[in-house]
Design a protein around this motif. Structure first.
Motif, short mmCIF file in Angstrom:
data_model
loop_
_atom_site.label_atom_id
_atom_site.label_comp_id
_atom_site.label_asym_id
_atom_site.label_seq_id
_atom_site.Cartn_x
_atom_site.Cartn_y
_atom_site.Cartn_z
N ILE A 172 16.96 31.70 29.14
CA ILE A 172 15.79 32.07 28.35
C ILE A 172 16.15 32.23 26.87
O ILE A 172 15.46 31.72 25.99
CB ILE A 172 15.16 33.37 28.89
N ALA A 173 17.23 32.94 26.59
CA ALA A 173 17.57 33.23 25.19
C ALA A 173 17.89 31.97 24.41
O ALA A 173 17.45 31.80 23.27
CB ALA A 173 18.76 34.20 25.15
N PHE A 228 16.45 39.41 22.76
CA PHE A 228 16.37 39.62 21.31
C PHE A 228 17.74 39.90 20.72
O PHE A 228 18.02 39.50 19.57
CB PHE A 228 15.39 40.76 20.99
N GLU A 229 18.63 40.55 21.46
CA GLU A 229 20.00 40.78 20.97
C GLU A 229 20.71 39.44 20.76
O GLU A 229 21.41 39.25 19.75
CB GLU A 229 20.79 41.64 21.96
N ILE A 230 20.54 38.52 21.68
CA ILE A 230 21.18 37.20 21.55
C ILE A 230 20.57 36.43 20.38
O ILE A 230 21.28 35.80 19.59
CB ILE A 230 21.05 36.42 22.87
N LEU A 231 19.24 36.49 20.24
CA LEU A 231 18.59 35.79 19.13
C LEU A 231 19.05 36.35 17.79
O LEU A 231 19.25 35.59 16.83
CB LEU A 231 17.07 35.89 19.26
N ASP A 232 19.25 37.65 17.71
CA ASP A 232 19.76 38.27 16.48
C ASP A 232 21.18 37.78 16.19
O ASP A 232 21.54 37.50 15.03
CB ASP A 232 19.75 39.79 16.59
N MET A 277 14.73 30.06 23.70
CA MET A 277 13.99 30.67 22.60
C MET A 277 14.61 30.32 21.25
O MET A 277 13.89 30.09 20.27
CB MET A 277 13.93 32.19 22.78
N ALA A 278 15.93 30.27 21.19
CA ALA A 278 16.61 29.89 19.95
C ALA A 278 16.22 28.47 19.55
O ALA A 278 15.97 28.19 18.37
CB ALA A 278 18.12 30.01 20.11
N ASN A 279 16.17 27.57 20.52
CA ASN A 279 15.75 26.20 20.24
C ASN A 279 14.29 26.15 19.79
O ASN A 279 13.95 25.44 18.84
CB ASN A 279 15.92 25.33 21.49
N ALA A 280 13.44 26.90 20.49
CA ALA A 280 12.01 26.91 20.16
C ALA A 280 11.78 27.38 18.72
O ALA A 280 10.96 26.80 17.99
CB ALA A 280 11.25 27.79 21.14
N VAL A 281 12.49 28.41 18.33
CA VAL A 281 12.37 28.94 16.97
C VAL A 281 12.73 27.85 15.95
O VAL A 281 12.06 27.68 14.93
CB VAL A 281 13.26 30.18 16.78
N THR A 282 13.79 27.09 16.26
CA THR A 282 14.22 26.02 15.35
C THR A 282 13.13 24.96 15.20
O THR A 282 12.84 24.50 14.08
CB THR A 282 15.51 25.37 15.88
N SER A 315 11.95 44.65 30.92
CA SER A 315 12.25 45.22 29.60
C SER A 315 13.73 45.04 29.24
O SER A 315 14.06 44.81 28.07
CB SER A 315 11.88 46.70 29.57
N GLU A 316 14.61 45.14 30.23
CA GLU A 316 16.03 44.89 29.97
C GLU A 316 16.26 43.45 29.53
O GLU A 316 17.06 43.17 28.63
CB GLU A 316 16.85 45.21 31.22
N TYR A 317 15.55 42.54 30.17
CA TYR A 317 15.65 41.13 29.80
C TYR A 317 15.18 40.93 28.36
O TYR A 317 15.83 40.24 27.56
CB TYR A 317 14.83 40.26 30.76
N GLU A 318 14.02 41.49 28.03
CA GLU A 318 13.50 41.35 26.66
C GLU A 318 14.52 41.86 25.65
O GLU A 318 14.80 41.19 24.64
CB GLU A 318 12.19 42.13 26.52
N LYS A 319 15.08 43.02 25.90
CA LYS A 319 16.04 43.62 24.99
C LYS A 319 17.25 42.70 24.77
O LYS A 319 17.67 42.45 23.64
CB LYS A 319 16.49 44.97 25.55
#
Length: 562
Positions: free
Chosen positions: A257-258, A423-427, A261-266, A416-420
């Motif tokens: 997932i992370a 976002f840590e990986i995306l940061d 999401m990084a690819n999608a943001v790009t 919620s743990e997954y969401e957290k």
């Protein structure tokens, strides 16, 4: 802040402590638990039991209602009570005519969407008579060289009435051009076409390794597909941003997932650089995930993905439309989980994974055939896989309630743990230079390889049970299975049509268009789709277009990571 559970925390903590001290400890003295520590497949620690204490800090607005931001509980307010997910069994082998017959068979069995696999030469941009294609034509998917193949592939199928997914990446824009050219030739309204090309090239550099050009021009092509469809194909998804292949390459569910999401943001960043408003194109961005064996983790993963995407689109890109924040995804059960030993057990694996996908809110679903560990699935295997979805839809009643697992202490905590963690990986990606830079450095590849290696060791030791492989093994098992045959006439039939197209086209016109293609490719401000559509209409082959651009852009070479 209003949270999911306004509770008397001190009272519940005291009750829990007493339970652990008296009930649990007494029982453990008589019957120990199976192992000292429990984890999800993705490595999240799992407690013995969950209570309201585990959800007391979750804001109610993070849960929300189906069809409302942040879409944790589903992208639509009525979900499957209005319409079941699209049942989209993938198919592709031989020539266009061969796969067309399979399409029509699946439609006759109740399939509601088409999904197309292409052979390796098509994926990599080689014509069927190229020496690199020898032995591969139509073997692992359908062969498509020219618009004539696309016509054969969809002969007798109304493309305004059924959605079509095409699993292809480095050459996706050419297939999209052929699809558009076919639709125009048949008189279809482009704004009525639905479906998707996968087109997610960044995950190829990370995981699947099917790429042609360097990263920058490849991402530009994706950008052009997105902007073209936003202007001309209002119902079409110009990209299926895929975590599936990242997972199949061995990643953890979290990284699936992370990294997606990084690819999608790009991609969103690249499109917005053109000046196109995010709300014009974002509603048609779609995703593609796998559903693995860890039942509750997969449901939590899908719910977290929706929440993360909604927050990214709203907070990072300023999206205003709910449709721009609404993550919609196709799901496929995990091919990597299929086994050759006791292969009929694959039906059970697929059923459980499909159920988790439905409970997680998938919009479209492919269930694997029981024989896919051996070859392209047979018609019988595909029918059973389709019937699996139909039983879940029509007999279990799980589709009658939206997000029926919502509110579970365990599931909400894990979501919620997954969401957290996502976002840590995306940061981390952002702080270290962004997605493209980290692909070039092998950062993503290393994470995938490390988890794959750890998983292999766990299977080898038996710590990760696989029925029939390292547990309940039948040493003297005799595998009696009829697999899908490869027709030895496929290449000859395909090459004959290719040569006929070459013999009847206007090569002078074609060469002029190929030179125009190079000029368009040199100009970053231009969109590559219109000239590509002209080329395929003029009889250009996949190889003609790919090789012409290779003279400009060259070929990508990966730096190995150890």
């Amino acid at each position: 802040m209003t949270t999911l559970n306004n509770i008397n925390a001190a009272q519940l903590e005291e009750q829990l402590e007493l339970w652990e001290k008296e009930e649990v400890s007494t029982f453990l003295s008589k019957q120990p638990e199976r192992e000292e520590e429990f984890f999800t497949l993705g490595g999240f620690p799992v407690k013995r039991s969950y209570t309201a204490l585990d959800t007391k800090d979750i804001p109610l607005e993070d849960i929300g209602l189906p069809g409302q931001y942040p879409f944790t509980r589903g992208p639509y307010p009525t979900m499957y009570r209005s319409r079941y997910w699209t049942m989209r069994q993938i198919a592709g082998f031989g020539t266009g005519e061969d796969t067309n017959k399979r399409f029509k068979y699946l439609i006759s069995q109740g399939q509601t969407g088409l999904s197309t696999d292409f052979d390796m030469p098509t994926l990599m941009g080689y014509d069927s008579d190229n020496e690199m294609s020898d032995g591969e034509v139509g073997r692992e998917g359908v062969a498509v060289d020219t618009l004539a193949d696309m016509e054969a592939l969809f002969d007798g199928i109304d493309l305004e009435k059924i959605s079509v997914s095409m699993t292809i990446n480095p050459t996706a824009w050419i297939l999209l051009a052929m699809y558009v050219a076919l639709a125009k030739r048949k008189g279809y309204d482009l704004n009525k076409l639905s479906g998707t090309i996968q087109a997610d090239i960044l995950k190829e550099y990370m995981a699947q390794k099917e790429y042609i050009y360097p990263i920058a021009p490849s991402v530009r092509i994706v950008r052009d597909c997105i902007t073209y469809c936003a202007d001309h194909m209002k119902r079409y998804n110009p990209i299926n941003i895929s975590g599936y292949h990242t997972s199949e390459a061995g990643s953890s569910p979290l990284h699936e997932i992370a990294f997606t999401m990084a690819n999608a943001v790009t991609y969103v960043e690249e499109v917005t650089k053109t000046g196109m408003d995010v709300d014009k194109f974002a509603p048609r961005l779609a995703f593609f995930f796998v559903c693995q064996a860890d039942f509750f983790e997969e449901i939590a993963k899908f719910r977290a993905a929706r929440r993360v995407w909604a927050k990214i689109m709203k907070n990072q890109f300023g999206a205003k439309k709910p449709e721009s924040m609404r993550l919609r995804f196709h799901c496929q059960t995990a091919a990597a989980s299929l086994t050759k030993p006791q292969y009929k057990v694959n039906i059970i694996r697929t059923t459980v994974q499909a159920l988790a996908a439905v409970l997680g809110g998938a919009q479209s679903l492919h269930t694997n055939g029981m024989d896919e560990a051996f070859a392209i699935p047979t018609e019988e295997a595909m029918k059973i896989a389709l019937r699996t979805q139909q039983v879940i839809a029509d007999e279990t009643n799980v589709a009658n309630v939206i997000d029926p697992m919502g509110g579970s202490y365990f599931l909400e905590n894990l979501t919620s743990e997954y969401e957290k963690k996502i976002f840590e990986i995306l940061d981390e990606v952002k702080q270290n230079g962004g997605t493209v830079k980290l692909i070039e450095e092998g950062w993503f590849q290393k994470h995938i390889a490390d988890f794959a290696y750890e998983t292999a060791l766990r299977k080898q030791s038996g710590q990760k049970p696989v029925i029939g492989v390292n547990k309940y093994v039948e040493e003297d098992e005799k595998v009696d299975i009829e697999t899908h045959p490869y027709d030895p006439t496929t290449a000859d039939r395909q090459i004959a049509r290719l040569q006929n197209v070459r013999a009847t086209r206007d090569n002078q016109k074609l060469n002029i268009l190929l030179e125009q293609l190079v000029e368009v490719a040199k100009d970053e401000a231009q969109n590559i789709m219109p000239i590509t559509i002209e080329l395929v209409e003029a009889g250009a082959t996949m190889g003609d277009i790919v090789e012409k651009l290779r003279t400009l852009w060259g070929t990508y070479r990966e730096n190995p990571v150890f």
